[in-house]
Design a protein around this motif. Structure first.
Motif, short mmCIF file in Angstrom:
data_model
loop_
_atom_site.label_atom_id
_atom_site.label_comp_id
_atom_site.label_asym_id
_atom_site.label_seq_id
_atom_site.Cartn_x
_atom_site.Cartn_y
_atom_site.Cartn_z
N GLY A 97 -47.11 -42.53 72.42
CA GLY A 97 -47.83 -42.87 73.94
C GLY A 97 -48.26 -44.32 73.88
O GLY A 97 -48.80 -44.69 75.03
N GLY A 98 -47.73 -45.23 73.21
CA GLY A 98 -47.91 -46.75 73.26
C GLY A 98 -47.13 -47.07 74.58
O GLY A 98 -45.89 -46.77 74.45
N ASN A 99 -47.70 -48.27 75.22
CA ASN A 99 -46.93 -49.12 76.35
C ASN A 99 -46.30 -50.11 75.54
O ASN A 99 -47.11 -51.16 75.03
CB ASN A 99 -47.80 -49.08 77.59
CG ASN A 99 -47.80 -48.03 78.48
OD1 ASN A 99 -46.74 -47.50 78.88
ND2 ASN A 99 -48.93 -47.54 79.02
N ASP A 108 -52.89 -55.09 80.92
CA ASP A 108 -52.29 -54.96 79.57
C ASP A 108 -50.99 -55.45 79.58
O ASP A 108 -50.36 -56.10 78.28
CB ASP A 108 -52.13 -53.05 79.71
CG ASP A 108 -51.43 -52.48 78.53
OD1 ASP A 108 -51.54 -53.26 77.35
OD2 ASP A 108 -51.13 -51.41 78.39
N TRP A 109 -50.15 -55.35 80.60
CA TRP A 109 -48.86 -55.92 80.78
C TRP A 109 -48.80 -57.17 80.63
O TRP A 109 -48.22 -58.13 79.95
CB TRP A 109 -48.12 -55.53 82.16
CG TRP A 109 -47.00 -56.49 82.33
CD1 TRP A 109 -45.69 -56.24 81.48
CD2 TRP A 109 -46.96 -57.44 83.26
NE1 TRP A 109 -44.95 -57.41 82.19
CE2 TRP A 109 -45.58 -57.87 83.14
CE3 TRP A 109 -47.74 -58.15 84.17
CZ2 TRP A 109 -45.14 -59.36 83.75
CZ3 TRP A 109 -47.13 -59.28 84.96
CH2 TRP A 109 -46.00 -59.75 84.74
N ARG A 110 -49.88 -58.06 81.43
CA ARG A 110 -49.98 -59.54 81.39
C ARG A 110 -50.22 -59.92 79.97
O ARG A 110 -49.58 -61.11 79.53
CB ARG A 110 -51.31 -59.90 82.23
CG ARG A 110 -50.76 -60.32 83.84
CD ARG A 110 -51.82 -60.99 84.51
NE ARG A 110 -52.59 -59.83 84.94
CZ ARG A 110 -52.30 -58.83 85.97
NH1 ARG A 110 -51.19 -59.04 86.63
NH2 ARG A 110 -53.41 -57.70 86.09
N GLN A 111 -50.92 -59.31 79.53
CA GLN A 111 -51.25 -59.86 78.03
C GLN A 111 -50.11 -59.56 76.91
O GLN A 111 -49.92 -60.81 76.26
CB GLN A 111 -52.32 -58.82 77.23
CG GLN A 111 -53.03 -59.37 75.93
CD GLN A 111 -53.73 -58.42 74.99
OE1 GLN A 111 -53.98 -57.38 75.51
NE2 GLN A 111 -53.93 -58.66 73.81
N ARG A 260 -53.37 -62.44 70.56
CA ARG A 260 -54.56 -62.22 70.98
C ARG A 260 -55.06 -62.22 72.41
O ARG A 260 -54.42 -63.55 72.87
CB ARG A 260 -55.55 -63.17 70.07
CG ARG A 260 -55.69 -63.08 68.62
CD ARG A 260 -56.58 -61.73 68.36
NE ARG A 260 -56.63 -61.15 67.01
CZ ARG A 260 -55.64 -60.49 66.56
NH1 ARG A 260 -54.71 -59.81 67.26
NH2 ARG A 260 -55.51 -59.94 65.11
N ASP A 261 -55.85 -61.85 73.02
CA ASP A 261 -56.06 -61.87 74.47
C ASP A 261 -57.00 -63.07 74.66
O ASP A 261 -58.11 -63.21 73.90
CB ASP A 261 -56.77 -60.69 75.39
CG ASP A 261 -56.77 -60.98 76.61
OD1 ASP A 261 -57.50 -62.02 76.97
OD2 ASP A 261 -56.30 -60.28 77.28
N PRO A 262 -56.81 -64.35 75.21
CA PRO A 262 -57.51 -65.60 75.32
C PRO A 262 -58.73 -65.13 75.58
O PRO A 262 -59.89 -65.87 75.26
CB PRO A 262 -56.81 -66.49 76.10
CG PRO A 262 -55.52 -65.91 76.56
CD PRO A 262 -55.56 -64.27 76.26
N GLY A 267 -56.23 -57.87 70.05
CA GLY A 267 -55.05 -57.97 69.58
C GLY A 267 -54.46 -56.63 70.24
O GLY A 267 -54.92 -55.85 71.03
N LEU A 268 -53.07 -56.49 70.06
CA LEU A 268 -52.32 -55.41 70.57
C LEU A 268 -52.56 -54.21 70.00
O LEU A 268 -52.69 -54.10 68.50
CB LEU A 268 -50.80 -55.60 70.62
CG LEU A 268 -50.09 -56.67 71.68
CD1 LEU A 268 -48.82 -56.54 71.45
CD2 LEU A 268 -50.72 -56.48 72.94
N GLY A 269 -52.62 -52.83 70.08
CA GLY A 269 -52.96 -51.72 69.59
C GLY A 269 -51.83 -51.19 68.66
O GLY A 269 -50.62 -51.76 68.94
#
Ligand code: HEM
Length: 469
Positions: A97-99, A108-111, A260-262, A267-269
């Motif tokens: 199920g992960g994207n 989610d995509w931008r990160q 990491r998202d600034p 972090g990513l799952g």
């Protein structure tokens, strides 16, 4: 399926392609067509009109082929279009199920895109050149013992070759499995997962078993175990090597694990990391392998052009050593023409979030908008003799006159292929190297049929006869 018979067009026969339908398919025919070969479901109107609207099992559908309208959907008003559910269901084959970058949306995509962009800057891609050269030498060594006239499955060979490139570039510590097993499992997996299943079209839940999928559970299990090993061993290594992330900058796994998202620091799952490993292995080698396979096939169909390309690679320093790949203009033109006739990503689809007007036609919210490179690249209004193999259209001087939105093998707009520069560098280098040392000829009696299975590939592989030059 009816294939357009190869006919004489000067020296080069017309490359095979399904004949467009004269009328739209009824629902059962459409389900069957999407399952067996989506390329064969398009009507003649799609290849002649800028926008074709219809209503089908897939709901409201708009096949958009006008360059200005494509620009509107993919760039100017891209925020109004998301990847549509069917495409996501087909691409998101793993049940976890992960994207991945390919299927994620919004923040989610931008990160993810920000985290991975640094791997694919022009400078980073240029730094991959020495590793790609090693792959070029690898295929020469692999073919060295072959007897002249021996039959090889070029599609399988190109898959292994491009997988070899991936393991020397963005997966430098390898894939943890024998590349031959990997390539074979990938081919099986794509062949079944890559089909548009009738139950997916009808929106049936995932827990209802799809015919055909149980038979590839083994290869699916193979991938899941391989990805699991890759991720966990890298994570363990990073935990014991402080500061190592900086020294492994050109490595996909490290980037995925340390992104990491600034703003939030998140972090990513786990599921996203796994989905990306699988996406990059799949999107990163099957597509380029297809481009190389179709190029070698088209060159064999047109011996006059092939002689010119061979002269180019003989006159220039070997691509496996050359400082720049720029001078290989005929090699590049061949690849670009192969990507036009047989675009590995044959159709892109989006769902309209709000109503819109596209090329003067009203698009209701929820409409699935199909921008199909396969259709756009063979559109009667956009190309002279669209079904002919004519690589001269991509030679310097003529290449610049092609509308950016009439030729989109790598997509366009914010979701444009992140691996475009990587793929073209790799493909020019590998094709030029192969052509300098080998000639591949058509296999007498073999009928080549293009099919769409996530990527646009030859059904049953591409047997050809090999000779040293
Ligand atoms: C000839 C080779 C290739 C072709 C024709 C190709 C084609 C495409 C196309 C058309 C898209 C856009 C999909 C859409 O808009 O729905 C795409 C996206 C993508 N490609 Fe490629 N690709 C190729 C090679 C590669 C390589 C070498 C990699 C990685 C190493 C790669 C990774 C990706 C990823 C991750 C995306 C998603 C990008 C995003 O949505 O931000 N591709 N590709």
């Amino acid at each position: 399926m009816t294939l357009e018979a190869p006919m004489d067009q000067g020296s080069c026969p017309r490359p095979p392609a399904p004949l467009p339908r004269e009328r739209p398919l009824n629902p059962l025919e459409l389900l069957h067509g999407l399952w067996t070969n989506p390329l064969a479901t398009y009507t003649r109107r799609a290849f002649e009109e800028p926008v074709v609207l219809s209503k089908s099992l897939l709901g409201e559908l708009a096949v958009v082929s006008d360059p200005t309208a494509i620009r509107h959907v993919m760039v100017d008003n891209a925020a109004n279009y998301r990847k549509d559910e069917l495409q996501r269901r087909v691409l998101q084959a793993s049940d976890e199920g992960g994207n991945s970058l390919l299927t994620a949306e919004g923040d989610d995509w931008r990160q993810q895109r920000r985290a991975l962009a640094a791997l694919f800057t022009p400078r980073a891609v240029a730094e991959f050149l020495p590793a790609m050269r090693q792959s070029a030498r690898w295929i020469l060594d692999r073919w060295a013992p072959l007897r002249p006239g021996r039959r090889v499955d070029v599609a399988a060979e190109m898959s292994q070759l491009t997988l070899d490139v991936l393991t020397r570039t963005i997966f430098p510590s390898g894939l943890g499995r024998d590349p031959v097993d990997f390539a074979r499992a990938m081919a099986d997996y794509f062949d079944v997962i890559g089909r548009v299943h009738p139950l997916d079209v009808l929106g049936a839940p995932k827990w209802i078993p799809r015919v055909g999928r149980p038979q590839i559970r083994r290869s699916q299990g193979f991938f899941e175990a391989a990805v699991e090993d890759l991720v966990s061993s890298r994570r363990a290594w990073l935990a014991t090597h402080e500061g190592a992330a900086e020294t492994t900058g050109l490595d996909l796994l490290t980037r995925l694990l340390t992104a990491r998202d600034p703003q939030t620091g998140a972090g990513l799952g786990e599921a996203e990391i796994r989905a990306n490993v699988l996406t990059f292995i799949g999107a990163g080698h099957e597509t380029t392998a297809n481009a190389l396979t179709w190029s070698l096939y088209l060159l064999a169909l047109d011996p006059d052009w092939r002689a010119q390309v061979e002269a180019e690679v003989d006159d220039l320093p070997s691509a496996a050593e050359a400082a720049s790949l720029e001078p290989f203009v005929k090699v590049r033109a061949t690849l670009e023409e192969a990507l036009r006739l047989y675009p590995p990503a044959a159709s892109l689809s989006r769902a309209a979030i709000r109503p819109d007007v596209v090329a003067g036609k009203r698009i209701a919210a929820g409409t699935v908008v199909i921008v199909a490179p396969y259709v756009v690249h063979r559109h009667q209004r956009l190309w002279d003799h669209p079904d002919r193999f004519d690589p001269r259209r991509f030679m310097p001087g003529r290449r610049e006159t092609i509308d950016r939105f009439a030729y989109l093998p790598f997509g366009a707009g914010p979701r444009v292929c992140i691996g475009m520069g990587f793929a073209m560098q790799e493909a020019v280098l590998l094709l030029a190297t192969i052509l300098r040392h080998y000639r591949l000829d058509l296999m007498p009696g073999h009928r080549v049929e293009p099919v769409q299975r996530i990527t646009l590939r030859p059904r049953g592989g591409m047997p050809m006869l090999i000779q040293r030059r």
